[in-house]
Design a protein around this motif. Sequence first.
Motif, PDB file in Angstrom:
ATOM      1  N   PRO A 178       0.835  -1.199   0.000  1.00 33.30           N
ATOM      2  CA  PRO A 178       0.000   0.000   0.000  1.00 33.30           C
ATOM      3  C   PRO A 178       0.873   1.253   0.000  1.00 33.30           C
ATOM      4  N   LYS A 179       0.236   2.387  -0.295  1.00 32.94           N
ATOM      5  CA  LYS A 179       0.884   3.692  -0.171  1.00 32.94           C
ATOM      6  C   LYS A 179       2.232   3.753  -0.884  1.00 32.94           C
ATOM      7  N   VAL A 180       2.312   3.166  -2.065  1.00 31.54           N
ATOM      8  CA  VAL A 180       3.540   3.267  -2.856  1.00 31.54           C
ATOM      9  C   VAL A 180       3.651   4.693  -3.393  1.00 31.54           C
ATOM     10  N   ASN A 181       4.756   5.333  -3.115  1.00 34.22           N
ATOM     11  CA  ASN A 181       4.968   6.711  -3.559  1.00 34.22           C
ATOM     12  C   ASN A 181       6.113   6.847  -4.550  1.00 34.22           C
ATOM     13  N   ASP A 185      10.162   2.328  -2.955  1.00 34.56           N
ATOM     14  CA  ASP A 185       9.268   1.535  -2.107  1.00 34.56           C
ATOM     15  C   ASP A 185       9.193   0.093  -2.603  1.00 34.56           C
ATOM     16  N   VAL A 186       9.137  -0.062  -3.904  1.00 33.47           N
ATOM     17  CA  VAL A 186       9.106  -1.402  -4.492  1.00 33.47           C
ATOM     18  C   VAL A 186      10.450  -2.099  -4.286  1.00 33.47           C
ATOM     19  N   GLN A 187      11.519  -1.325  -4.397  1.00 37.01           N
ATOM     20  CA  GLN A 187      12.853  -1.903  -4.225  1.00 37.01           C
ATOM     21  C   GLN A 187      13.059  -2.443  -2.824  1.00 37.01           C
ATOM     22  N   ASP A 199      14.018  -6.232  -2.177  1.00 38.47           N
ATOM     23  CA  ASP A 199      15.272  -6.597  -1.505  1.00 38.47           C
ATOM     24  C   ASP A 199      14.999  -7.515  -0.318  1.00 38.47           C
ATOM     25  N   PHE A 200      13.940  -7.230   0.429  1.00 34.42           N
ATOM     26  CA  PHE A 200      13.592  -8.087   1.562  1.00 34.42           C
ATOM     27  C   PHE A 200      13.310  -9.506   1.086  1.00 34.42           C
ATOM     28  N   LEU A 201      12.531  -9.634   0.006  1.00 36.63           N
ATOM     29  CA  LEU A 201      12.198 -10.965  -0.498  1.00 36.63           C
ATOM     30  C   LEU A 201      13.443 -11.693  -0.997  1.00 36.63           C
ATOM     31  N   ALA A 202      14.326 -10.948  -1.673  1.00 36.42           N
ATOM     32  CA  ALA A 202      15.552 -11.566  -2.180  1.00 36.42           C
ATOM     33  C   ALA A 202      16.454 -12.023  -1.038  1.00 36.42           C
ATOM     34  N   ASP A 203      16.597 -11.171  -0.023  1.00 40.46           N
ATOM     35  CA  ASP A 203      17.456 -11.521   1.115  1.00 40.46           C
ATOM     36  C   ASP A 203      16.875 -12.677   1.931  1.00 40.46           C
ATOM     37  N   SER A 204      15.555 -12.857   1.832  1.00 43.09           N
ATOM     38  CA  SER A 204      14.892 -13.925   2.588  1.00 43.09           C
ATOM     39  C   SER A 204      14.756 -15.200   1.779  1.00 43.09           C
ATOM     40  N   ASP A 205      15.351 -15.222   0.574  1.00 43.50           N
ATOM     41  CA  ASP A 205      15.293 -16.391  -0.306  1.00 43.50           C
ATOM     42  C   ASP A 205      13.859 -16.773  -0.660  1.00 43.50           C
ATOM     43  N   GLY A 253      10.317  -0.860 -11.643  1.00 40.50           N
ATOM     44  CA  GLY A 253       9.880  -2.178 -11.210  1.00 40.50           C
ATOM     45  C   GLY A 253      10.052  -3.263 -12.236  1.00 40.50           C
ATOM     46  N   ARG A 254      10.122  -2.888 -13.504  1.00 41.16           N
ATOM     47  CA  ARG A 254      10.228  -3.910 -14.548  1.00 41.16           C
ATOM     48  C   ARG A 254      11.616  -3.997 -15.180  1.00 41.16           C
TER      49      ARG A 254
END
Length: 299
Positions: A102-105, A109-111, A115-121, A148-149
């Motif tokens: 939510p609240k993407v400005n 924000d997408v990065q 990054d969290f998903l990548a670092d969490s495998d 994002g793309r």
Amino acid sequence: MVSFALHHPARLRRSVLSVPAINPRALQKIHDLDCDAVIFDLEDSVASDRKNEARDNLRRFFAETPLVGRESIIRINALDTDFSAADLDTVLACAPDALLLPKVNEPEDVQIASDFLADSDAPDSLRIWAMMETPRSILNAAAIAEYGRTRDTRLDCFVIGLNDLRKDTGVPAEPGRTYLVPWLMQVLLAARAYGLDVIDSVSNDFKDLQGLEAECRQGRAMGFDGKMLIHPAQIPAANRCFGPADEDLVEARAITAAFADPAAASLNVINSNGRMIERLHLEQAERLLQKAALIENRE
């Protein structure tokens, strides 16, 4: 130049139902509903003091009765809140098809989420959807879509959020959405430029099915892939309005048949029943037929 138009296979996103994660009864009901995708909401529909309960509900739901045959998306709280870290951990535990920010400005924000998903495998299949619901998100729509793309940040879909946008701008909720249409089209254009799907905003009065139908038809005419919904009664109209029309399927089959003729193998433009058809129309026709096949297979 990279083309993003057909980055991913055709998917059904005609009806995207938002369900409060705090409501176990509503969660169980979705198994019998004909929506294409479900947003499990941890944000607006969940009071601050019940966030943990809602997360526990989702962990239990995904472990015991996961959604089958439809996309599952978890909407987390904004990244700058105290709730987002626990929400992201819940996403990892549940492994939905996507998380909805939510609240993407800004593109960053997408990065951060990526990054969290990548670092969490997290698996590559776990994508990111972005709520476009603030003045800054509308102004930055093209930058967010491009970032994002082109930077492997998992972005897959925009979702319009008009309630927050109306609140921030003072534009009233009027039939026809006259003064909102330019912003809707701005987000849609940004999405299409970079191969994103884009979902129209909710219709708040779920008892006004006539008004919903009008909004669905408007959204379809503007080019949206589907509509975010807040009540099961809204599903049939969204499926009907954003689904392939019979006449469009007839035309799509005619186009694919025309290009299947060996005589058309080396041609980029052909004459079909007095109409000039380009190969870009073939791509559109094949995508439409793929969606029709997905609908038929699920039914």
